[in-house]
Design an enzyme around this catalytic site. Structure first.
Site, PDB file in Angstrom:
ATOM      1  CG  ASP A 178      -1.909   1.202   1.247  1.00  9.76           C
ATOM      2  OD1 ASP A 178      -2.531   1.395   0.101  1.00  9.76           O
ATOM      3  OD2 ASP A 178      -2.001   1.816   2.212  1.00  9.76           O
ATOM      4  CG  LEU A 199      -8.938   7.456   1.732  1.00  3.49           C
ATOM      5  CD1 LEU A 199      -8.870   8.093   3.270  1.00  3.49           C
ATOM      6  CD2 LEU A 199     -10.028   7.982   0.731  1.00  3.49           C
ATOM      7  NE  ARG A 200      -0.733   4.298   2.224  1.00  2.36           N
ATOM      8  CZ  ARG A 200      -0.218   5.142   3.249  1.00  2.36           C
ATOM      9  NH1 ARG A 200       0.096   6.440   2.977  1.00  2.36           N
ATOM     10  NH2 ARG A 200      -0.362   4.631   4.485  1.00  2.36           N
ATOM     11  CB  ALA A 201      -6.307   4.820  -4.845  1.00  2.00           C
ATOM     12  CB  THR A 240      -0.721   7.181  -6.000  1.00  3.64           C
ATOM     13  OG1 THR A 240      -0.494   6.785  -4.865  1.00  3.64           O
ATOM     14  CG2 THR A 240       0.211   6.733  -7.181  1.00  3.64           C
TER      15      THR A 240
END
Ligand SMILES: [Zn+2]
Length: 396
Positions: A248, A329-331, A334
């Protein structure tokens, strides 16, 4: 295409600037990687370690190259993970980034003292030497190219975090020997075969990454270090999976397959052979374009704060993430930061839907979890049952 235009023609001239027809670093990558190399005479060897294989001489692998450049332009992209089998040039590609590194303000001191330490821990947080400099108003940092800090697979926790040197002077900054994570601050932290790294080491990296720093405590001594790094990892999925928490952490996921075009394979072989014969000459023949690429990366970095993400484009991105059922939420971070970096790399101040389409596979793949999907599906059945029972009992 007009490859001969880009053949090396002698000493690079600074006044020439970007070769005609090249608008951005993307064009540069596309043009230069298609170039043919002069066949060198044998017996002209130099030490390969001193001359990393030029990034622009890597054949094919456009996604990998673009992804690595985006990670250099925008550290918030969250670094990159190169996924592929052995022998596909992943390590060569990462090491070749050295010549493209932009410059950042870093500590001049062996112990890593910077001005900001004073804000957090007072002058005592600096080593005696830096405290003296600070008192005189001298700078503790200077502009240096970003470094590639490699984390060896067999690194012990003490190497990673730092360790107490019992024989050193009685100053906490000096007593604690800097670890790899502190040295990686503002730099690239490269972990080859990250899926084989020991759990305790992985955990310490994740903690430092989450907090942007860490504290080492041994008895009465403690030292706090900044540790904001761009994580670059490689893994061969045949050799084992990567823990979901560390997976992740990686922003871009770049698939590195073997070249399947015969012409490309031939060119890759010829370049590798020329490089074996004379690393220096191969590096020299790409020196001019490498310099341009580095300047382009630096100017993309300074353009970045001005790059806007229009709401209509952001909505498309959010729709994609929803369709792929991604929880992390890193999607979003990024996807949008990579799209902004791509717009900056293309000398534009606004992200368009094409930027999003280019970076979406890199930002969003390997994020869905079959396990979580099944888990939530089963959970949904249970939930329905619970609600039904509650209704029934409460009514009755
Ligand atoms: Zn110092």
């Amino acid at each position: 295409m007009a490859n001969e235009e880009l053949e090396p023609t002698g000493a690079p001239s600074a006044s020439e600037g970007i070769p005609s027809g090249i608008r951005s670093i993307r064009d540069l990558i596309d043009r230069v990687t298609g170039r043919t190399l002069i066949d060198y005479e044998e017996g002209d060897a130099g030490l390969a370690e001193q001359w990393p294989f030029p990034f622009l001489a890597l054949v094919g692998q456009k996604e990998m190259k673009l992804g690595l450049i985006l990670a250099l332009i925008k550290p918030n992209v969250g670094g990159a993970l190169l996924v592929g089998p052995r022998g596909t040039g992943k390590t060569t590609a990462v090491r070749s980034l050295i010549d493209l590194m932009p410059s950042v303000e870093v500590s001049n001191c062996y112990y890593g003292c910077v001005e900001d330490d004073v804000e957090i821990g007072g002058v005592e947080a600096l080593c005696p030497n830096c405290a003296e400099k600070f008192a005189k108003g001298e700078k503790l940092t200077s502009l240096k190219p970003v470094r590639l800090v490699e984390l060896p697979l067999n690194a012990e926790l003490e190497d990673v975090l730092g360790q107490v040197d019992e024989r050193a002077a009685l100053h906490s900054r000096i007593r604690v020997k800097r670890g790899i994570l502190s040295i990686a601050d503002k730099n690239l932290l490269y972990i080859d075969e990250v899926n084989l790294l020991r759990d305790e080491v992985v955990d310490s990296i994740l903690d430092a990454a989450a907090q942007g720093g860490y504290t080492v405590r041994r008895g009465q001594f403690s030292a706090t270090y900044r540790s904001k790094f761009t994580l670059i990892g490689t893994m061969n999925p045949e050799e084992g999976a990567l823990r979901p928490q560390i997976m992740d952490r990686f922003g871009l996921r770049l698939l590195v397959k073997g070249l399947d075009d015969i012409e490309e394979r031939k060119r890759a072989y010829e370049r590798a052979r020329s490089y074996l014969i004379s690393p220096k000459r191969v590096v020299d023949s790409y020196a001019e374009e490498t310099l341009i690429a580095r300047e382009e990366i630096t100017s993309a970095r300074s353009l970045l704060p001005e790059v806007q993400l229009p709401e209509s484009v952001a909505n498309l991105g959010l729709e994609l993430i929803k369709k792929f059922n991604i929880a992390s939420l890193r999607a979003e971070i990024t996807l949008f930061e990579a799209a902004r970096a791509l717009a900056a790399a293309d000398n534009r101040r606004e992200v368009n839907s094409e930027d999003l389409a280019v970076v979406a596979p890199m930002a969003l793949r390997l994020r869905g979890s079959a396990f979580m999907q099944t888990y939530f599906d089963e959970q949904a059945d249970e939930e329905e049952n619970i609600q039904a029972v509650i209704k029934k009992i409460m009514k009755g």
